[in-house]
Design an enzyme around this catalytic site. Structure first.
Site, PDB file in Angstrom:
ATOM      1  N   HIS A 129       0.706  -1.491  -0.060  1.00  0.00           N
ATOM      2  CA  HIS A 129       0.033   0.105   0.505  1.00  0.00           C
ATOM      3  C   HIS A 129       0.641   1.927  -0.595  1.00  0.00           C
ATOM      4  O   HIS A 129       2.044   1.254   1.114  1.00  0.00           O
ATOM      5  CB  HIS A 129      -1.008   0.023   1.327  1.00  0.00           C
ATOM      6  CG  HIS A 129      -1.405   1.283   1.592  1.00  0.00           C
ATOM      7  ND1 HIS A 129      -3.305   1.422   0.793  1.00  0.00           N
ATOM      8  CD2 HIS A 129      -1.660   2.497   1.885  1.00  0.00           C
ATOM      9  CE1 HIS A 129      -3.861   2.636   0.486  1.00  0.00           C
ATOM     10  NE2 HIS A 129      -2.632   2.863   1.285  1.00  0.00           N
TER      11      HIS A 129
ATOM     12  N   ASP B  28     -15.185   2.776   5.687  1.00  0.00           N
ATOM     13  CA  ASP B  28     -14.467   3.673   5.652  1.00  0.00           C
ATOM     14  C   ASP B  28     -14.032   4.862   4.508  1.00  0.00           C
ATOM     15  O   ASP B  28     -14.104   5.608   4.670  1.00  0.00           O
ATOM     16  CB  ASP B  28     -12.763   2.531   5.467  1.00  0.00           C
ATOM     17  CG  ASP B  28     -11.945   3.749   5.003  1.00  0.00           C
ATOM     18  OD1 ASP B  28     -11.223   3.908   5.806  1.00  0.00           O
ATOM     19  OD2 ASP B  28     -11.173   3.223   3.832  1.00  0.00           O
TER      20      ASP B  28
END
Lengths: 410, 410
Positions: free
Chosen positions: B82, B161
């Site tokens: 990520h 989220d």
């Protein structure tokens, strides 16, 4: 300029410039800035605070967003009183009558109640015929003639504060000294009084929890007043319990009359005497000792009571037609003990459930319902004693056993 | 329970209980809690922080709000990467090819670009025929067969989220280590990788400004990973300038191929080598020295480049048909000096204006436009030198003189 940069700046605890405050707050008034951005900024202000300069600027933005009431046509010194309010707070009506009876002018704008706190306008409307929406001329003429008038007609005073306040109320951003100061002072300055006394409440039931915070708020309000040539005095008072012995519209009017006739003696009476004395000091420039004497004399001589009747009549009220509910219900104690606390919020909420208040704006209320407190802090209670009496209607909702628990015994 | 009490609690810096976080955040997901209350809570979290316990709970709420991808059918160790992203960031494609060529699986979900940052999915779609929406089966099969797949099909991972992030983006509440940690880790855990490497960017162009903050974020992400049995490694890297020499979709694919053939040598290349080496350490349990050697060898042997071609072909891409615009425009320097800075944000924005990005979701983009940076930090520039070359279309908007000022000379 953009709102996110402004929010970021305040999040970091930096001072916002006048044009940044203008962009954010006037943008919000014009619906360019959405609620969710303003609430984020307000929370940052709550936590990081504001400099005096920022507070002055924000107050100015609030004032300039609406009309300014011109009270120059009222002769003599005008003293306005503000209170952060509370359950059973009927000080305005007591104080206004006393102060006006002693020759100091009290031009008063008031609001309706919302949620668990009552509003002076609702209380007055329990008097049949009482007209609360005065025109500007009627208002000024009445203050000139009898010294005291209460109107709900506020024109369009500080609409930006109104909009911001409504958002603060639902976003946990009420407890902020800078925001409270700007909100109170902008309305007071826009409504035109020369001298302003603010009853700053502290305690569990109030916005401010400590005396230190109350003093800080007092100081910044005085500074703001100074910038507009207004004299501001404050009184820090405790607000943990319902004020006086009644909650409910008609019932509170009856209590006001009893106080003005000298038939009551409790914390509320002492508070009214102290506030009224300070207003007389401001209005007449005499010493606090002389003022206190005059205030006491206005009660014993019935001058203040007479002024109240005069005031009610001037606004069309027929006091002899005031009614309270004929259906009552006693709350009987099943406990023995000494009352050490009473939950003001729950009593306020109960009055609402009985039908005496409103949950949403413009809701119809029942002026005749309410609560008479028979036992208060310091009283000894035995099983079988009446704690309080409910004045109810068919629509009233309540649970007698639950109400006993609004009291704390030791 | 009510939202205002929860906001108040966090405003005062207190720890929220699991049921309070659940009430606030799941209430927000279900549209029971409005934006303006959530943004107020988010700002309080930004300023007052969260305890580890709160961060764990929030991450869990994010994960449980959606699907969890099951990658158990992928044989071998799976390492996910990520990055907080940036302008010209094509690391995913370089690293995925290298790591997969060395036998470690890289199952990768990617997004589209929005605003001034690009997205891996957009870059891949510049290759004619490239299919970015793989079914779960196609995705798993491809990772099993060739070791690397990129899909935009993420099912419904951590929708809470997603909703919270969209609000943070417009309310100045992005810069919060607890919120960043919960956001990144919930998506990574829901998307099923065993091992995760996070490229934590710091610097002016990044969310985090200091190395200390980056280390703090790294630590909490590792702790969160540990709770779900995931190994998390981080690398703190600097992000002030565009990564590599190109910005724009087709152009960046060409740059990826050049890097994989060993034809480039710059900060981006070093970053890719370092990240890939760390992933090999995680995947194979060998030393960093051995891993670095393997990574370098994958370039010199063309193993990584061959893996990239294999990966493109597997997803239907016809790399030989990749096109860049034939209309170009050179930005010529009128200054003399040493390049000391470049504005990554403005270059990203320029690529957007040329037609290479989107301002609103699902907007059509032009893969052939973009920028090739001819001068970078450290280079000497003379009047008449080409600073960068724009690849444009008829619709492109730009001001050549303005672009010169994206560079800072000394």
């Amino acid at each position: 300029m953009n709102m996110i940069d402004i929010i970021d700046k305040k999040r970091k605890g930096l001072e916002l410039l006048p044009n940044e405050l203008n962009y954010a707050f006037n943008g919000y008034l014009k619906n360019i800035i959405p609620d969710y951005q303003m609430s984020s900024l307000l929370m940052a202000i709550c936590i990081k605070g504001m400099t005096d300069k920022e507070i002055f600027e924000l107050t100015d933005l609030f004032i300039k967003s609406g009309d300014k009431l011109d009270l120059d046509n009222i002769k003599g010194v005008k003293v306005d009183k503000h209170s952060t309010g509370g359950v059973g707070d009927k000080t305005t009506l007591v104080i206004g009558s006393i102060v006006a009876s002693l020759g100091v002018k009290v031009p008063k704008m008031s609001g309706r109640g919302l949620g668990h706190t009552g509003g002076t306008i609702d209380k007055l409307e329990s008097i049949p015929g009482f007209k609360t929406a005065l025109s500007r001329e009627e208002f000024i003429n009445q203050v000139n003639e009898i010294g005291f008038a209460v109107t709900s007609q506020t024109g369009n005073l500080a609409p930006l504060d109104k909009k911001v306040y409504a958002l603060r109320d639902v976003t946990g951003t009420v407890e902020s000294i800078p925001l409270i100061a700007a909100s109170i002072m902008s309305k007071k300055i826009a409504s035109g009084a020369d001298k302003i006394i603010v009853d700053v409440k502290v305690g569990n039931g109030a916005l401010l929890k400590t005396r230190e915070e109350a003093i800080k708020l007092s100081e910044i309000m005085k500074k703001i007043g100074g910038r507009y040539g207004r004299e501001v005095e404050t009184m820090v008072t405790y607000m943990d319990i319902p004020l006086g012995t009644t909650i409910g519209n008609s019932l509170e009017i009856l209590e006001v009359m009893k106080i003005l006739k000298g038939e009551e003696n409790n914390y509320l009476v002492a508070l009214c005497m102290a506030l009224a004395s300070k207003m007389i000091v401001m209005g007449k420039g005499i010493s606090i000792e002389e003022a206190t004497k005059e205030v006491q004399e206005s009660i014993t001589s019935r001058k203040a009571y007479t002024k109240f009747l005069e005031f009610v009549k001037a606004q069309g009220g027929q006091i002899e037609k005031l009614e309270v509910s004929t259906i009552t219900k006693d709350v009987i104690s099943n406990k023995k003990g000494h009352v050490v606390d009473m939950d003001a919020y729950k009593f306020g909420k109960l009055s609402l459930d009985l039908g005496g208040g409103r949950i949403v704006k413009d809701q119809q209320i029942d002026p005749k319902v309410g609560i008479v407190l028979k036992k208060k802090i310091g009283d000894d209670v035995f099983p079988g004693d009446v704690l309080c009496t409910l004045y109810i209607s068919e629509k009233s909702k309540f649970d007698l056993n639950e109400i006993i628990d609004y009291y704390t015994f030791k």
